[in-house]
Write a protein that holds these residues in place. Structure first.
Motif, mmCIF file in Angstrom:
data_model
loop_
_atom_site.group_PDB
_atom_site.id
_atom_site.type_symbol
_atom_site.label_atom_id
_atom_site.label_comp_id
_atom_site.label_asym_id
_atom_site.label_seq_id
_atom_site.Cartn_x
_atom_site.Cartn_y
_atom_site.Cartn_z
ATOM 1 N N GLY A 184 0.805 -1.228 0.000
ATOM 2 C CA GLY A 184 0.000 0.000 0.000
ATOM 3 C C GLY A 184 0.831 1.267 0.000
ATOM 4 N N ARG A 185 2.147 1.139 0.140
ATOM 5 C CA ARG A 185 3.009 2.336 0.143
ATOM 6 C C ARG A 185 3.708 2.455 -1.197
ATOM 7 N NH1 ARG A 185 4.882 4.896 5.185
ATOM 8 N NH2 ARG A 185 4.008 3.778 6.931
ATOM 9 N N LEU A 186 3.829 3.688 -1.651
ATOM 10 C CA LEU A 186 4.486 3.954 -2.923
ATOM 11 C C LEU A 186 5.983 3.720 -2.794
ATOM 12 C CD1 LEU A 186 3.753 5.035 -5.752
ATOM 13 C CD2 LEU A 186 4.385 7.304 -4.940
ATOM 14 N N MET A 187 6.491 4.006 -1.591
ATOM 15 C CA MET A 187 7.935 3.978 -1.373
ATOM 16 C C MET A 187 8.219 3.537 0.059
ATOM 17 S SD MET A 187 10.307 7.281 -2.045
ATOM 18 C CE MET A 187 9.944 7.492 -3.772
ATOM 19 N N ALA A 188 9.280 2.759 0.248
ATOM 20 C CA ALA A 188 9.659 2.360 1.612
ATOM 21 C C ALA A 188 10.053 3.614 2.400
ATOM 22 C CB ALA A 188 10.831 1.395 1.547
ATOM 23 N N PRO A 189 9.724 3.671 3.707
ATOM 24 C CA PRO A 189 10.061 4.859 4.502
ATOM 25 C C PRO A 189 11.542 5.235 4.429
ATOM 26 C CG PRO A 189 8.609 3.429 5.738
ATOM 27 C CD PRO A 189 8.961 2.692 4.489
ATOM 28 N N TRP A 190 12.447 4.234 4.445
ATOM 29 C CA TRP A 190 13.881 4.541 4.414
ATOM 30 C C TRP A 190 14.260 5.218 3.101
ATOM 31 C CZ3 TRP A 190 16.783 2.583 0.508
ATOM 32 C CH2 TRP A 190 16.343 1.410 -0.107
ATOM 33 N N MET A 191 13.557 4.828 2.012
ATOM 34 C CA MET A 191 13.862 5.430 0.703
ATOM 35 C C MET A 191 13.388 6.883 0.676
ATOM 36 S SD MET A 191 15.310 4.792 -2.049
ATOM 37 C CE MET A 191 15.485 5.175 -3.755
ATOM 38 N N LEU A 192 12.200 7.096 1.224
ATOM 39 C CA LEU A 192 11.647 8.455 1.283
ATOM 40 C C LEU A 192 12.578 9.362 2.104
ATOM 41 C CD1 LEU A 192 9.072 9.977 0.398
ATOM 42 C CD2 LEU A 192 8.128 9.476 2.646
ATOM 43 N N LEU A 193 13.046 8.842 3.240
ATOM 44 C CA LEU A 193 13.963 9.612 4.106
ATOM 45 C C LEU A 193 15.304 9.861 3.411
ATOM 46 C CD1 LEU A 193 13.034 7.743 7.387
ATOM 47 C CD2 LEU A 193 12.848 10.221 7.080
ATOM 48 N N SER A 194 15.761 8.881 2.636
ATOM 49 C CA SER A 194 17.023 9.056 1.896
ATOM 50 C C SER A 194 16.872 10.176 0.861
ATOM 51 C CB SER A 194 17.424 7.762 1.176
ATOM 52 O OG SER A 194 17.598 6.731 2.102
ATOM 53 N N LEU A 195 15.740 10.190 0.157
ATOM 54 C CA LEU A 195 15.518 11.223 -0.863
ATOM 55 C C LEU A 195 15.345 12.595 -0.213
ATOM 56 C CD1 LEU A 195 13.232 9.316 -3.410
ATOM 57 C CD2 LEU A 195 15.688 9.730 -3.538
ATOM 58 N N LEU A 196 14.749 12.597 0.984
ATOM 59 C CA LEU A 196 14.615 13.854 1.734
ATOM 60 C C LEU A 196 16.010 14.384 2.109
ATOM 61 C CD1 LEU A 196 12.379 15.665 2.786
ATOM 62 C CD2 LEU A 196 12.287 14.309 4.875
ATOM 63 N N THR A 197 16.911 13.464 2.458
ATOM 64 C CA THR A 197 18.300 13.844 2.753
ATOM 65 C C THR A 197 18.944 14.476 1.520
ATOM 66 O OG1 THR A 197 18.458 11.961 4.254
ATOM 67 C CG2 THR A 197 20.529 12.984 3.611
ATOM 68 N N VAL A 198 18.703 13.857 0.361
ATOM 69 C CA VAL A 198 19.268 14.398 -0.892
ATOM 70 C C VAL A 198 18.786 15.840 -1.093
ATOM 71 C CG1 VAL A 198 19.245 14.167 -3.418
ATOM 72 C CG2 VAL A 198 19.543 12.142 -1.998
ATOM 73 N N ALA A 199 17.482 16.069 -0.856
ATOM 74 C CA ALA A 199 16.913 17.417 -1.051
ATOM 75 C C ALA A 199 17.505 18.411 -0.056
ATOM 76 C CB ALA A 199 15.393 17.356 -0.903
ATOM 77 N N LEU A 200 17.603 18.016 1.213
ATOM 78 C CA LEU A 200 18.123 18.925 2.252
ATOM 79 C C LEU A 200 19.611 19.219 2.042
ATOM 80 C CD1 LEU A 200 16.228 17.297 5.230
ATOM 81 C CD2 LEU A 200 16.006 19.691 4.548
ATOM 82 N N TRP A 201 20.390 18.199 1.763
ATOM 83 C CA TRP A 201 21.827 18.414 1.527
ATOM 84 C C TRP A 201 22.047 19.157 0.212
ATOM 85 C CZ3 TRP A 201 24.569 13.244 3.332
ATOM 86 C CH2 TRP A 201 24.585 13.227 4.731
ATOM 87 N N GLY A 202 21.124 18.970 -0.746
ATOM 88 C CA GLY A 202 21.199 19.737 -1.997
ATOM 89 C C GLY A 202 21.042 21.224 -1.702
ATOM 90 N N GLY A 203 20.118 21.556 -0.796
ATOM 91 C CA GLY A 203 19.924 22.951 -0.373
ATOM 92 C C GLY A 203 21.149 23.472 0.362
#
Lengths: 159, 147
Positions: free
Chosen positions: A18-37
């Motif tokens: 029922g989830r589009l993405m595993a929580p760890w993957m979502l958090l990893s991509l969030l890290t990419v966005a934050l570190w990108g900033g």
């Protein structure tokens, strides 16, 4: 260094139903966005302030996060040894901070940014090799190709 | 042997950053990502305090630069926090660490969008590789299935 690691590695299963993405993957991509900033901020500030001054002032930004975590309800939750967990967390910070200093010194002692930054950017290769050797992690064929492509990408993006 | 000092420092950075991915995972295997992150920040604070006392720090800095530097710390800290959380939620170090190190993808896209920087062919190649890498690294094998 093996203790409960294998169990946790095995928990890294596919995404829950029922989830589009595993929580760890979502958090990893969030890290990419934050570190990108953060990378964007570094681009803006790099010519206006020395890396040493930046490193010191940088810590001011960590203070609200420290306070937030210090009052977190989950702070005391443990899955193993608190002493080991805290020690490894502390070592992570010391390695990261000392690694930053070593990189500044490499650049300050005549290393060209076009060589030093792509070279240091290959650090995930060290992590992958150690994770497979020491943590008992395994990668499937697609993920091995993904690691290779990620390393090529990190190298190209830091040129 | 006359290895240049800059190269030795670069090797130290490479190895330390590489090992830190492992210690980060080991930490979240034992305690909550909140506590792991807290101790990570304490170590960073100790290093910053050491630099403040012993390093060549310029103290005459405008308030706007202090704010900009602190914003960098906040963004970096939040990213570190989410990376600790990703590892605690079962992400493998061998998968999470390569993914999170693809962040220059966002920096370059942001510089193109907001700072008017032009993209080079090398950067476009890097972005394409990064997107492919994320798709491939997210392919987790179901438990019990062969590799």
């Amino acid at each position: 260094m093996k203790e409960p690691v294998e169990q946790v590695a095995e928990m890294a299963g596919p995404r829950p139903a029922g989830r589009l993405m595993a929580p760890w993957m979502l958090l990893s991509l969030l890290t990419v966005a934050l570190w990108g900033g953060w990378g964007l901020q570094s681009k803006i500030i790099v010519d206006r302030i020395s890396p040493w001054t930046n490193q010191v002032l940088f810590s001011i930004g960590l203070l609200p996060l420290v306070l937030w975590m210090a009052f977190s309800r989950n702070l005391r939750r443990t899955a193993g040894s608190k002493k080991k967990g805290v020690t490894y967390g502390l070592i992570t910070g010391l390695l990261g901070g000392t690694g930053n200093i070593a990189m500044y010194l490499a650049l300050a002692r005549g290393g060209k940014a076009s060589i030093v930054i792509p070279f240091v950017g290959l650090a995930p290769l060290v992590t992958v090799v150690l994770a497979l050797a020491l943590l008992g992690e395994s990668l499937n064929r697609a993920q091995i190709m993904g690691v290779g492509l990620a390393l090529i990408s990190i190298y190209l993006l830091s040129l | 042997m006359n290895t240049q000092a800059w190269f030795l420092f670069a090797v130290v950075a490479l190895v330390f950053f590489g090992i830190s991915g492992i210690t980060q995972k080991l930490s979240t295997n034992h305690v909550s990502f909140e506590l792991s992150f807290l101790w990570f920040c304490i170590a960073m604070g100790v290093i910053s305090a050491t630099i403040a006392v012993a390093g060549p720090v310029e103290w005459r800095v405008s308030p706007s630069l202090v704010s900009l530097a602190a914003l960098g710390g906040l963004l970096n800290g939040l990213g570190a926090l989410t990376s600790f959380a990703a590892l605690e939620k079962g992400g493998k170090a061998s998968v999470v660490i390569p993914i999170i190190n693809l962040y220059p993808l966002v920096t370059i896209a942001g510089a193109w969008l907001f700072l008017g920087e032009k993209l080079t062919a090398t950067q476009v190649g890097g972005i394409v590789c990064a997107l492919g890498a994320v798709v491939l690294l997210s392919q987790e094998t179901a438990p019990g299935a062969g590799h």
